[in-house]
Design a protein around this motif. Structure first.
Motif: not given
Length: 126
Positions: A13-24
């Motif tokens: 879950i943390v990996f998926i959230v980080a994956l979406f937050l990085i471009p933002v």
């Protein structure tokens, strides 16, 4: 065993959230940098303009006081002409440049808005 499964799920879950937050966050950083550049440019242009305006205003005030006290009228008129010339130069050059910058930003925002509206209409047609 259930604790390890829970830890694995949390890591995913943390990996998926980080994956979406990085471009933002990268886009946010770029936006903040552009805003900072704009503010710096406005400060860079506005501070000298205000200083010149204060100097011209003070010059006109001194000239007016000298004229009221009956000092040499021609000298006062010469100083007034100089102050008006300074103010005219300020209006022609500095305000014109600032207005051009603002107009450029406005045109960019309008073009971006039209592009987004066209993309939205194009998506709605599909």
């Amino acid at each position: 065993m259930p604790l390890e499964v829970f830890a694995l799920i949390m890591m995913i879950i943390v990996f998926i959230v980080a994956l979406f937050l990085i471009p933002v966050l990268l886009q946010l950083r770029t936006t903040v940098q552009r805003i900072d550049d704009l503010v710096r440019d406005v400060q860079h242009d506005l501070v000298p303009m205000l200083k010149e305006l204060r100097e011209a205003s003070e010059h006109v005030k001194r000239t007016t006081e000298a004229a009221e006290q009956g000092s040499a009228l021609l000298t006062a008129l010469g100083e007034s002409a100089g102050a008006i010339n300074q103010f005219s130069h300020f209006v022609k050059h500095d305000l014109g440049r600032l207005a051009g910058n603002v107009a450029g930003f406005w045109a960019g925002f309008r073009a971006a808005g039209k592009t987004l509206a066209e993309q939205k209409q194009h998506k709605e047609r599909r």
